[in-house]
Design an enzyme around this catalytic site. Sequence first.
Site, PDB file in Angstrom:
ATOM      1  NE  ARG A  99      -3.173  -1.977  -4.101  1.00 15.84           N
ATOM      2  CZ  ARG A  99      -2.602  -2.977  -4.626  1.00 15.84           C
ATOM      3  NH1 ARG A  99      -3.373  -2.802  -6.905  1.00 15.84           N
ATOM      4  NH2 ARG A  99      -1.933  -3.597  -4.493  1.00 15.84           N
ATOM      5  NE  ARG A 148      -2.983   0.862 -11.660  1.00 14.73           N
ATOM      6  CZ  ARG A 148      -2.840  -0.580 -11.708  1.00 14.73           C
ATOM      7  NH1 ARG A 148      -1.820  -0.159 -13.111  1.00 14.73           N
ATOM      8  NH2 ARG A 148      -2.980  -1.277 -10.863  1.00 14.73           N
ATOM      9  NE  ARG A 166       2.744   4.259 -11.472  1.00 14.33           N
ATOM     10  CZ  ARG A 166       3.454   3.937 -12.302  1.00 14.33           C
ATOM     11  NH1 ARG A 166       4.266   5.422 -13.125  1.00 14.33           N
ATOM     12  NH2 ARG A 166       3.633   2.465 -12.780  1.00 14.33           N
ATOM     13  CG  ASP A 208       3.421  -2.713  -2.975  1.00 17.99           C
ATOM     14  OD1 ASP A 208       1.883  -2.369  -3.157  1.00 17.99           O
ATOM     15  OD2 ASP A 208       3.606  -3.444  -3.043  1.00 17.99           O
ATOM     16  CE1 TYR A 249       3.059 -10.863  -5.651  1.00 15.76           C
ATOM     17  CE2 TYR A 249       1.925 -10.769  -3.501  1.00 15.76           C
ATOM     18  CZ  TYR A 249       2.319 -10.858  -4.700  1.00 15.76           C
ATOM     19  OH  TYR A 249       0.810  -9.924  -5.540  1.00 15.76           O
TER      20      TYR A 249
HETATM   21  O1  CP3 Z   1      -5.188   0.898  -0.473  1.00  8.95           O
HETATM   22  C1  CP3 Z   1      -4.719   1.383  -0.315  1.00  8.95           C
HETATM   23  O2  CP3 Z   1      -5.242   1.929  -0.903  1.00  8.95           O
HETATM   24  C2  CP3 Z   1      -3.413   1.898  -0.128  1.00  8.95           C
HETATM   25  C3  CP3 Z   1      -2.456   1.407  -0.319  1.00  8.95           C
HETATM   26  C4  CP3 Z   1      -1.418   0.139  -0.990  1.00  8.95           C
HETATM   27  C5  CP3 Z   1      -1.324  -0.314  -2.630  1.00  8.95           C
HETATM   28  N1  CP3 Z   1      -0.777  -1.944  -2.959  1.00  8.95           N
HETATM   29  C6  CP3 Z   1      -0.570   0.744  -3.272  1.00  8.95           C
HETATM   30  C7  CP3 Z   1      -0.603   0.141  -4.252  1.00  8.95           C
HETATM   31  C8  CP3 Z   1      -1.875  -1.520  -0.800  1.00  8.95           C
HETATM   32  C9  CP3 Z   1      -2.444  -1.434   1.072  1.00  8.95           C
HETATM   33  C10 CP3 Z   1      -1.066  -2.205  -1.363  1.00  8.95           C
HETATM   34  C11 CP3 Z   1      -1.651  -3.974  -0.419  1.00  8.95           C
HETATM   35  C12 CP3 Z   1      -1.099  -4.802  -2.089  1.00  8.95           C
HETATM   36  N2  CP3 Z   1      -0.015  -4.704  -2.479  1.00  8.95           N
HETATM   37  C13 CP3 Z   1      -1.351  -5.881  -1.664  1.00  8.95           C
HETATM   38  C14 CP3 Z   1      -2.625  -6.608  -0.820  1.00  8.95           C
HETATM   39  C15 CP3 Z   1      -3.890  -6.303  -0.881  1.00  8.95           C
HETATM   40  C16 CP3 Z   1      -4.624  -6.844  -2.148  1.00  8.95           C
HETATM   41  O3  CP3 Z   1      -4.352  -6.230  -3.142  1.00  8.95           O
HETATM   42  O4  CP3 Z   1      -4.341  -8.051  -1.981  1.00  8.95           O
HETATM   43  C17 CP3 Z   1      -0.899  -6.632  -2.765  1.00  8.95           C
HETATM   44  C18 CP3 Z   1      -0.351  -8.764  -2.941  1.00  8.95           C
HETATM   45  C19 CP3 Z   1       0.643  -5.443  -3.125  1.00  8.95           C
HETATM   46  C20 CP3 Z   1       1.463  -6.029  -4.150  1.00  8.95           C
HETATM   47  C21 CP3 Z   1       1.227  -5.423  -5.562  1.00  8.95           C
HETATM   48  N3  CP3 Z   1       1.892  -3.929  -5.628  1.00  8.95           N
HETATM   49  C22 CP3 Z   1       0.791  -5.838  -6.562  1.00  8.95           C
HETATM   50  C23 CP3 Z   1      -0.196  -7.104  -7.256  1.00  8.95           C
HETATM   51  C24 CP3 Z   1       0.482  -4.237  -7.222  1.00  8.95           C
HETATM   52  C25 CP3 Z   1       0.328  -4.278  -8.894  1.00  8.95           C
HETATM   53  C26 CP3 Z   1      -0.719  -4.240  -9.575  1.00  8.95           C
HETATM   54  C27 CP3 Z   1      -1.208  -3.694 -11.054  1.00  8.95           C
HETATM   55  O5  CP3 Z   1      -2.507  -3.248 -10.534  1.00  8.95           O
HETATM   56  O6  CP3 Z   1      -0.712  -3.643 -10.841  1.00  8.95           O
HETATM   57  C28 CP3 Z   1       1.680  -2.926  -7.180  1.00  8.95           C
HETATM   58  C29 CP3 Z   1       1.112  -1.752  -7.507  1.00  8.95           C
HETATM   59  C30 CP3 Z   1       0.427  -0.951  -6.697  1.00  8.95           C
HETATM   60  N4  CP3 Z   1      -0.163  -0.876  -5.445  1.00  8.95           N
HETATM   61  C31 CP3 Z   1      -0.116   0.120  -6.652  1.00  8.95           C
HETATM   62  C32 CP3 Z   1      -1.094   0.326  -5.931  1.00  8.95           C
HETATM   63  C33 CP3 Z   1      -1.473   1.733  -5.748  1.00  8.95           C
HETATM   64  C34 CP3 Z   1      -0.274   0.007  -8.633  1.00  8.95           C
HETATM   65  C35 CP3 Z   1       0.815   1.350  -9.157  1.00  8.95           C
HETATM   66  C36 CP3 Z   1       1.027   2.236  -9.860  1.00  8.95           C
HETATM   67  O7  CP3 Z   1       0.640   3.036 -10.148  1.00  8.95           O
HETATM   68  O8  CP3 Z   1       1.526   1.746 -11.392  1.00  8.95           O
END
Ligand code: CP3
Length: 343
Positions: free
Chosen positions: A23, A27, A36, A72, A149
């Site tokens: 990540r 944000r 965003r 994602d 999920y």
């Molecule tokens: O790592 C990186 O910088 C690359 C991008 C990336 C994202 N998601 C961007 C993202 C990667 C590698 C992921 C993987 C991901 N997504 C996982 C596995 C990693 C982990 O955390 O265990 C999972 C479980 C997800 C599913 C997911 N996507 C969730 C649970 C959420 C919401 C979480 C939250 O914090 O609100 C997302 C959204 C998401 N994916 C965001 C980002 C930058 C936030 C989106 C926003 O701007 O609102």
Amino acid sequence: MTLRLLEACSRRAVDATPIWLMRQAGRYLPEYRAIREKLSFIEMCKRPEVALEVTLQPLARFDLDAAIVFADILLPLEGMGIGFHFTDGDGPVIDHTVRSAADLEGVHAIDPEVELPYVLETLRLARRAIEGSTALIGFAGAPFTLASYVVEGGHSRTYAEIKTLMYRDPGTYSRLMELLTEVVGAYLLAQIRAGAQVVQLFDSWVGCLSPYDYERFVLPYSQRVIAAVSGRGAPVIHFANGAAGMLPLVRQAGGDVVGVDWRVDLDRAWTELGDDIGIQGNLDPVSLLGPPDEMAARARDVLARAAGRAGHVFNLGHGLLPGTPPDTVKRLVDAVHDWRGGE
Ligand code: CP3
């Protein structure tokens, strides 16, 4: 020029420990929030020129050894007839949950070149932009984490739905896992063809399982995904979050590097995995929210436990949290590169 991350994934000697952060684009960066404000997260993923910009944002600030494509783990579900959307506060919500054989009708495998061309295009653009200076990582969710999920319908505290599906209807569970295994394998191979130099498989929620269930209901599928993508020129990192109690089983899934969370000491994890495999991790992401000196002490502890052995990729034990100060991230990245042991 050799890239430290690639060297470390092959357990070759490096001049400094490579570091990237799960990540790392997100944000906590004001330049991410600025984009965003105008676009939804999904729109950002689906526009390769925007996704490219966001992929590169952390590299402009920090001396990271890798970029990870901005995407994602849930994106493949859209084309599979499952669908999802994001809600404010509750995170992802699945449109078509699967809890029975009937629910699986209409769920199908996809061709990633057809359904996810925007991720592949972002990879091609990113590879061109950073060729020779920084490694490019592609990724996918592991079958179990995606299935959690699909069956739970979103985040879960107990994982009661997916676990009871395993116990009461193993046929439906395995058909869903088979489909996800096929899709994830094809997707990672397409990402390698598009320019990913390393691929990471995120098994973010396996920590909810007993070793007994992991061995029977997860390991065979992760093994198949990893076997399908191994030997294609891109090392495989297998991130198994919360799996400290079953590392020898995680190891059996294969891969070049195992990613571990902070609930286990890195040296102990490495002993359990064996020294013929690399390790990634494992600083607690919350340590970056506290005083930077306290964070630095914990980062040095991780490095001391790795003790300069070949095959260590520094990372957090899970993703960076939204409130993380970018200055603390910079301090961490520089401290890891400057570390020379014995401190
Ligand atoms: O790592 C990186 O910088 C690359 C991008 C990336 C994202 N998601 C961007 C993202 C990667 C590698 C992921 C993987 C991901 N997504 C996982 C596995 C990693 C982990 O955390 O265990 C999972 C479980 C997800 C599913 C997911 N996507 C969730 C649970 C959420 C919401 C979480 C939250 O914090 O609100 C997302 C959204 C998401 N994916 C965001 C980002 C930058 C936030 C989106 C926003 O701007 O609102």
